[in-house]
Motif scaffolding. Structure first.
Motif, PDB file in Angstrom:
ATOM      1  N   ASP A 277       0.847  -1.197   0.000  1.00  0.00           N
ATOM      2  CA  ASP A 277       0.000   0.000   0.000  1.00  0.00           C
ATOM      3  C   ASP A 277       0.878   1.242   0.000  1.00  0.00           C
ATOM      4  O   ASP A 277       1.917   1.287   0.667  1.00  0.00           O
ATOM      5  N   THR A 278       0.454   2.247  -0.744  1.00  0.00           N
ATOM      6  CA  THR A 278       1.236   3.465  -0.923  1.00  0.00           C
ATOM      7  C   THR A 278       0.350   4.695  -0.748  1.00  0.00           C
ATOM      8  O   THR A 278      -0.818   4.683  -1.123  1.00  0.00           O
ATOM      9  N   VAL A 279       0.944   5.744  -0.201  1.00  0.00           N
ATOM     10  CA  VAL A 279       0.258   7.023  -0.070  1.00  0.00           C
ATOM     11  C   VAL A 279       1.281   8.134  -0.300  1.00  0.00           C
ATOM     12  O   VAL A 279       2.470   7.962  -0.020  1.00  0.00           O
ATOM     13  N   ILE A 280       0.833   9.253  -0.843  1.00  0.00           N
ATOM     14  CA  ILE A 280       1.691  10.438  -0.955  1.00  0.00           C
ATOM     15  C   ILE A 280       1.185  11.447   0.059  1.00  0.00           C
ATOM     16  O   ILE A 280       0.002  11.815   0.054  1.00  0.00           O
ATOM     17  N   ILE A 281       2.088  11.872   0.946  1.00  0.00           N
ATOM     18  CA  ILE A 281       1.753  12.799   2.031  1.00  0.00           C
ATOM     19  C   ILE A 281       2.319  14.167   1.707  1.00  0.00           C
ATOM     20  O   ILE A 281       3.483  14.293   1.321  1.00  0.00           O
ATOM     21  N   GLU A 282       1.499  15.195   1.880  1.00  0.00           N
ATOM     22  CA  GLU A 282       1.965  16.577   1.761  1.00  0.00           C
ATOM     23  C   GLU A 282       2.286  17.072   3.165  1.00  0.00           C
ATOM     24  O   GLU A 282       1.499  16.894   4.090  1.00  0.00           O
ATOM     25  N   LYS A 283       3.470  17.690   3.311  1.00  0.00           N
ATOM     26  CA  LYS A 283       3.905  18.163   4.620  1.00  0.00           C
ATOM     27  C   LYS A 283       4.743  19.416   4.471  1.00  0.00           C
ATOM     28  O   LYS A 283       5.188  19.744   3.379  1.00  0.00           O
ATOM     29  N   ALA A 284       4.980  20.111   5.573  1.00  0.00           N
ATOM     30  CA  ALA A 284       5.908  21.244   5.582  1.00  0.00           C
ATOM     31  C   ALA A 284       7.336  20.707   5.569  1.00  0.00           C
ATOM     32  O   ALA A 284       7.596  19.578   5.984  1.00  0.00           O
ATOM     33  N   ALA A 285       8.265  21.505   5.102  1.00  0.00           N
ATOM     34  CA  ALA A 285       9.667  21.071   4.976  1.00  0.00           C
ATOM     35  C   ALA A 285      10.250  20.562   6.292  1.00  0.00           C
ATOM     36  O   ALA A 285      11.032  19.613   6.300  1.00  0.00           O
ATOM     37  N   ASP A 286       9.879  21.160   7.420  1.00  0.00           N
ATOM     38  CA  ASP A 286      10.432  20.767   8.719  1.00  0.00           C
ATOM     39  C   ASP A 286       9.692  19.606   9.376  1.00  0.00           C
ATOM     40  O   ASP A 286      10.160  19.064  10.371  1.00  0.00           O
ATOM     41  N   ASP A 287       8.523  19.238   8.867  1.00  0.00           N
ATOM     42  CA  ASP A 287       7.770  18.129   9.452  1.00  0.00           C
ATOM     43  C   ASP A 287       8.529  16.826   9.264  1.00  0.00           C
ATOM     44  O   ASP A 287       9.225  16.633   8.268  1.00  0.00           O
ATOM     45  N   LYS A 288       8.357  15.939  10.235  1.00  0.00           N
ATOM     46  CA  LYS A 288       9.104  14.678  10.230  1.00  0.00           C
ATOM     47  C   LYS A 288       8.151  13.489  10.150  1.00  0.00           C
ATOM     48  O   LYS A 288       7.069  13.515  10.716  1.00  0.00           O
ATOM     49  N   ILE A 289       8.604  12.445   9.458  1.00  0.00           N
ATOM     50  CA  ILE A 289       7.802  11.243   9.258  1.00  0.00           C
ATOM     51  C   ILE A 289       8.442  10.069   9.989  1.00  0.00           C
ATOM     52  O   ILE A 289       9.665   9.900   9.957  1.00  0.00           O
ATOM     53  N   THR A 290       7.583   9.259  10.607  1.00  0.00           N
ATOM     54  CA  THR A 290       8.015   8.005  11.206  1.00  0.00           C
ATOM     55  C   THR A 290       7.148   6.895  10.636  1.00  0.00           C
ATOM     56  O   THR A 290       5.922   7.012  10.592  1.00  0.00           O
ATOM     57  N   MET A 291       7.812   5.820  10.208  1.00  0.00           N
ATOM     58  CA  MET A 291       7.132   4.649   9.653  1.00  0.00           C
ATOM     59  C   MET A 291       7.983   3.442  10.025  1.00  0.00           C
ATOM     60  O   MET A 291       9.124   3.329   9.584  1.00  0.00           O
TER      61      MET A 291
END
Length: 83
Positions: A56-70
């Motif tokens: 499963d795939t998703v494209i997330i829009e975020k601010a440049a400083d936002d951080k992702i954890t997966m």
């Protein structure tokens, strides 16, 4: 399937990673169910996205400083053909 422009390297199992300060990030689950968490620069949880199965795939829009954890997946910076 959508068309995207690759804008960086793949990050395996990102943990509080800004993915090269990307504004759009493509996330793909590599096993089982996955919850993707997005946090702001000050660590406030901005939201979560749930993927049901491996692949499963998703494209997330975020601010440049936002951080992702997966916990178990791949993330990479992408852009649209219009950007």
């Amino acid at each position: 399937m959508s068309t995207v422009i690759a804008k960086g390297n793949v990050v395996n199992n990102p943990s509080l990673n800004d993915i090269g300060r990307a504004h759009f990030v493509r996330c793909t689950a590599t096993s089982g169910t996955q919850t993707i968490e997005i946090r702001s620069l000050d660590s406030t949880v901005l939201g979560q996205v749930y993927l049901h199965a491996a692949g499963d795939t998703v494209i997330i829009e975020k601010a440049a400083d936002d951080k992702i954890t997966m916990a178990d997946g791949h993330a990479s910076a992408v852009g649209s053909p219009r950007s």
